[in-house]
Design a protein around this motif. Structure first.
Motif, PDB file in Angstrom:
ATOM      1  N   UNK A 186      51.857  35.475  22.879  1.00  0.00           N
ATOM      2  CA  UNK A 186      50.543  36.085  22.689  1.00  0.00           C
ATOM      3  C   UNK A 186      49.987  36.533  24.042  1.00  0.00           C
ATOM      4  N   UNK A 187      48.983  37.373  24.011  1.00  0.00           N
ATOM      5  CA  UNK A 187      48.328  37.834  25.227  1.00  0.00           C
ATOM      6  C   UNK A 187      47.444  36.705  25.764  1.00  0.00           C
ATOM      7  N   UNK A 188      47.403  36.572  27.097  1.00  0.00           N
ATOM      8  CA  UNK A 188      46.593  35.531  27.725  1.00  0.00           C
ATOM      9  C   UNK A 188      45.808  36.109  28.892  1.00  0.00           C
ATOM     10  N   UNK A 189      44.775  35.390  29.289  1.00  0.00           N
ATOM     11  CA  UNK A 189      43.971  35.761  30.449  1.00  0.00           C
ATOM     12  C   UNK A 189      43.766  34.542  31.329  1.00  0.00           C
ATOM     13  N   UNK A 190      43.747  34.782  32.632  1.00  0.00           N
ATOM     14  CA  UNK A 190      43.340  33.765  33.599  1.00  0.00           C
ATOM     15  C   UNK A 190      41.968  34.200  34.084  1.00  0.00           C
ATOM     16  N   UNK A 191      40.998  33.300  34.017  1.00  0.00           N
ATOM     17  CA  UNK A 191      39.613  33.667  34.328  1.00  0.00           C
ATOM     18  C   UNK A 191      39.004  32.740  35.376  1.00  0.00           C
ATOM     19  N   UNK A 192      38.025  33.274  36.085  1.00  0.00           N
ATOM     20  CA  UNK A 192      37.156  32.455  36.929  1.00  0.00           C
ATOM     21  C   UNK A 192      35.920  32.229  36.074  1.00  0.00           C
ATOM     22  N   UNK A 193      35.846  31.088  35.448  1.00  0.00           N
ATOM     23  CA  UNK A 193      34.770  30.824  34.495  1.00  0.00           C
ATOM     24  C   UNK A 193      33.403  30.784  35.161  1.00  0.00           C
ATOM     25  N   UNK A 194      33.332  30.299  36.393  1.00  0.00           N
ATOM     26  CA  UNK A 194      32.040  30.193  37.075  1.00  0.00           C
ATOM     27  C   UNK A 194      31.417  31.560  37.330  1.00  0.00           C
ATOM     28  N   UNK A 195      32.273  32.555  37.584  1.00  0.00           N
ATOM     29  CA  UNK A 195      31.765  33.901  37.884  1.00  0.00           C
ATOM     30  C   UNK A 195      32.011  34.887  36.746  1.00  0.00           C
ATOM     31  N   UNK A 196      32.646  34.437  35.658  1.00  0.00           N
ATOM     32  CA  UNK A 196      32.965  35.270  34.505  1.00  0.00           C
ATOM     33  C   UNK A 196      33.783  36.493  34.914  1.00  0.00           C
ATOM     34  N   UNK A 197      34.851  36.255  35.690  1.00  0.00           N
ATOM     35  CA  UNK A 197      35.727  37.325  36.150  1.00  0.00           C
ATOM     36  C   UNK A 197      37.122  37.129  35.568  1.00  0.00           C
ATOM     37  N   UNK A 198      37.741  38.215  35.116  1.00  0.00           N
ATOM     38  CA  UNK A 198      39.124  38.162  34.654  1.00  0.00           C
ATOM     39  C   UNK A 198      40.020  38.296  35.887  1.00  0.00           C
ATOM     40  N   UNK A 199      40.806  37.272  36.192  1.00  0.00           N
ATOM     41  CA  UNK A 199      41.681  37.291  37.357  1.00  0.00           C
ATOM     42  C   UNK A 199      43.021  37.933  37.045  1.00  0.00           C
ATOM     43  N   UNK A 200      43.546  37.672  35.849  1.00  0.00           N
ATOM     44  CA  UNK A 200      44.795  38.295  35.424  1.00  0.00           C
ATOM     45  C   UNK A 200      44.856  38.312  33.903  1.00  0.00           C
ATOM     46  N   UNK A 208      46.894  41.954  37.480  1.00  0.00           N
ATOM     47  CA  UNK A 208      45.989  41.090  38.229  1.00  0.00           C
ATOM     48  C   UNK A 208      44.887  41.907  38.879  1.00  0.00           C
ATOM     49  N   UNK A 209      43.748  41.274  39.087  1.00  0.00           N
ATOM     50  CA  UNK A 209      42.602  41.913  39.727  1.00  0.00           C
ATOM     51  C   UNK A 209      42.152  41.065  40.901  1.00  0.00           C
ATOM     52  N   UNK A 210      41.936  41.717  42.042  1.00  0.00           N
ATOM     53  CA  UNK A 210      41.445  41.056  43.252  1.00  0.00           C
ATOM     54  C   UNK A 210      40.000  41.489  43.447  1.00  0.00           C
ATOM     55  N   UNK A 211      39.121  40.541  43.738  1.00  0.00           N
ATOM     56  CA  UNK A 211      37.689  40.817  43.881  1.00  0.00           C
ATOM     57  C   UNK A 211      37.228  40.610  45.317  1.00  0.00           C
ATOM     58  N   UNK A 212      36.226  41.371  45.725  1.00  0.00           N
ATOM     59  CA  UNK A 212      35.584  41.169  47.019  1.00  0.00           C
ATOM     60  C   UNK A 212      34.866  39.825  46.948  1.00  0.00           C
ATOM     61  N   UNK A 213      35.129  38.900  47.881  1.00  0.00           N
ATOM     62  CA  UNK A 213      34.509  37.568  47.792  1.00  0.00           C
ATOM     63  C   UNK A 213      32.998  37.575  47.961  1.00  0.00           C
ATOM     64  N   UNK A 214      32.450  38.574  48.639  1.00  0.00           N
ATOM     65  CA  UNK A 214      31.003  38.607  48.871  1.00  0.00           C
ATOM     66  C   UNK A 214      30.238  39.212  47.700  1.00  0.00           C
ATOM     67  N   UNK A 215      30.844  40.192  47.002  1.00  0.00           N
ATOM     68  CA  UNK A 215      30.104  40.918  45.963  1.00  0.00           C
ATOM     69  C   UNK A 215      30.665  40.737  44.557  1.00  0.00           C
ATOM     70  N   UNK A 216      31.853  40.169  44.443  1.00  0.00           N
ATOM     71  CA  UNK A 216      32.553  40.018  43.164  1.00  0.00           C
ATOM     72  C   UNK A 216      32.886  41.355  42.512  1.00  0.00           C
ATOM     73  N   UNK A 217      32.961  42.408  43.289  1.00  0.00           N
ATOM     74  CA  UNK A 217      33.395  43.707  42.760  1.00  0.00           C
ATOM     75  C   UNK A 217      34.916  43.787  42.834  1.00  0.00           C
ATOM     76  N   UNK A 218      35.516  44.378  41.805  1.00  0.00           N
ATOM     77  CA  UNK A 218      36.967  44.545  41.795  1.00  0.00           C
ATOM     78  C   UNK A 218      37.369  45.528  42.893  1.00  0.00           C
ATOM     79  N   UNK A 219      38.296  45.127  43.765  1.00  0.00           N
ATOM     80  CA  UNK A 219      38.749  46.002  44.839  1.00  0.00           C
ATOM     81  C   UNK A 219      40.199  46.433  44.669  1.00  0.00           C
ATOM     82  N   UNK A 220      41.020  45.610  44.026  1.00  0.00           N
ATOM     83  CA  UNK A 220      42.433  45.942  43.835  1.00  0.00           C
ATOM     84  C   UNK A 220      42.891  45.492  42.459  1.00  0.00           C
TER      85      UNK A 220
END
Length: 131
Positions: free
Chosen positions: A2-16, A26-38
């Motif tokens: 099945x499809x799965x997601x890895x999340x940062x629950x504290x910030x509600x961000x999908x990591x992969x 996978x998604x990489x976020x700016x640590x200061x703003x939590x904006x997706x950068x890569x």
């Protein structure tokens, strides 16, 4: 599978996210703003390290030799300091000018150019707390 997601629950961000075929994105976020950068992928999960970035030589890694696709986003790239645009009138109807004329008072148009000078408050930017 099945499809799965890895999340940062504290910030509600999908990591992969891994689809039902085992392809991971996978998604990489700016640590200061939590904006997706890569964003990397999709590619087989074995192509990624624990930091969610492709391994050093993903093509030589075991499996099918896939290099994960990569896209990146730059926010406010190339801007140095505060940016401003000056227009020759209050309705912003004409082409902007590079800077306010020195002959005009705050909020007034210069008789020589017709361009507006910004109000005095606009020129009081400081690096410290406001007074």
């Amino acid at each position: 599978m099945t499809a799965t997601q890895e999340r940062n629950a504290a910030k509600d961000l999908v990591l992969s996210a891994t689809n039902s075929l085992g392809r991971k994105t996978t998604t990489i976020y700016d640590p200061a703003t939590d904006r997706a950068t890569d964003v990397y992928g999709p590619a087989p999960a074995a192509r990624y390290g624990t930091d969610r970035r492709p391994v050093a030589n993903p093509v030589a890694a075991s499996g099918c030799g896939v290099l994960p696709a990569h896209s990146s986003t730059v926010y406010n790239g190339g801007l140095n300091g505060l940016q401003a645009t000056y227009h020759p009138n209050k309705t912003l109807a004409a082409s902007p000018h590079c800077s306010p004329p020195a002959s005009a008072g705050p909020g007034e148009a210069s008789t020589a150019t017709g361009r507006l000078r910004p109000p005095a408050a606009a020129s009081k930017w400081t690096a410290g707390p406001s007074a």
